[in-house]
Design a protein around this motif. Sequence first.
Motif, PDB file in Angstrom:
ATOM      1  N   TRP A 187      32.787  78.176  56.653  1.00  0.00           N
ATOM      2  CA  TRP A 187      31.565  77.986  57.439  1.00  0.00           C
ATOM      3  C   TRP A 187      31.844  78.137  58.931  1.00  0.00           C
ATOM      4  CZ3 TRP A 187      29.538  73.001  54.572  1.00  0.00           C
ATOM      5  CH2 TRP A 187      28.927  73.387  53.373  1.00  0.00           C
ATOM      6  N   ILE A 195      24.792  77.569  53.174  1.00  0.00           N
ATOM      7  CA  ILE A 195      24.053  77.279  54.408  1.00  0.00           C
ATOM      8  C   ILE A 195      22.571  77.564  54.155  1.00  0.00           C
ATOM      9  CG2 ILE A 195      23.716  77.873  56.829  1.00  0.00           C
ATOM     10  CD1 ILE A 195      26.330  76.460  56.312  1.00  0.00           C
ATOM     11  N   GLU A 276      23.830  72.858  56.575  1.00  0.00           N
ATOM     12  CA  GLU A 276      24.314  72.960  55.202  1.00  0.00           C
ATOM     13  C   GLU A 276      23.215  72.611  54.197  1.00  0.00           C
ATOM     14  OE1 GLU A 276      25.319  70.923  57.612  1.00  0.00           O
ATOM     15  OE2 GLU A 276      27.474  70.485  57.482  1.00  0.00           O
ATOM     16  N   ALA A 281      26.597  70.017  50.877  1.00  0.00           N
ATOM     17  CA  ALA A 281      27.188  69.068  51.829  1.00  0.00           C
ATOM     18  C   ALA A 281      27.612  67.780  51.138  1.00  0.00           C
ATOM     19  CB  ALA A 281      26.191  68.776  52.949  1.00  0.00           C
TER      20      ALA A 281
END
Length: 325
Positions: A187, A195, A276, A281
């Motif tokens: 990321w 994402i 995220e 996440a």
Amino acid sequence: MERWDRVGRGAAYGAALALVPYALIKVSWVAGSLVGVLPAGDGFGLAEWVVLNTVTIGMATIGIALALALVRPWGMRIPGPPVAFCAWVGSGFLVSILPFAVFGALGGGGSGGSGTGGDEPEMPVWEGVLVQFGFVGMGLGLAVAVPAYLRRRWPDAFTGRLGDGPRTARPWAAAVAAAVGLVWLFWAFGGTAGISHPAGRNTDWYALVALSGGWALAAAGAVTMLARARPARLPRGPALVLGWIGSGSLFAWSGWKVPVTLYLARAEPADALPPEHPLAAVALHLCAVLAGAAMLRTLLRTHVSRTHIRATASGSHTGPSVTAP
């Protein structure tokens, strides 16, 4: 008193003093929001805002008490596990974030954003400076005071070389931490899988994700070296420090971000959505928490095993009474 010990004691007092303004500011936020003088932070209702900042006040109080425990005589009489655990979590929260604080000071970052969990409202410049001073001061203080305390309480914790202890299998937690770290670095270098809100990525977010990924990989490598006792000629201390800070960072920051991420996923505030995807996440943070806790257990086990071997070799071991931090 040795010079290193004097420096560590001064750093402990400095850490406690540095965190006092932060705690007082948080108290003013809670009081001000309750009486209607100050607004709640972006994305939070009044109740959530009060609870969040009350938690941070409690954390700051524990941090101040920890810093004093590292220097005052009563800190040596407290049972080892609680002090070690609080020092581990505190180091994970603050020592690991020092590079980001330096980046913010030099590059104009540190403005918060989605990377911090949105726990701070718009504030006057002087408040922002005091908050930043509290984080940096406490982090620097712990970076010096914790090793000095551990050296006083467990003198052999950082001595010797990697080959002194037994060789064990690669811990599963190190593999999990490495996987989490690689995703975060993916990321940080622009990867978009996982994402859901690309527009929410800013400079602070990229820096924090990269820093988290780096600490995860550092912890995984250090714990693997300690468990496998290789390469044998390297000193044990640096690997133990990297494993200590890195595993603490995984546990502390991801443990903090799990409830914040779940709350934001439920509330869906338009002005505080993290980049995220919530499922990605939360999954990564839960893996990070488990890996961090398991790596701490590995660090303590390698210390106990090594102490046991040394005591047996010297003929002084009398039973399973070896104490580890």
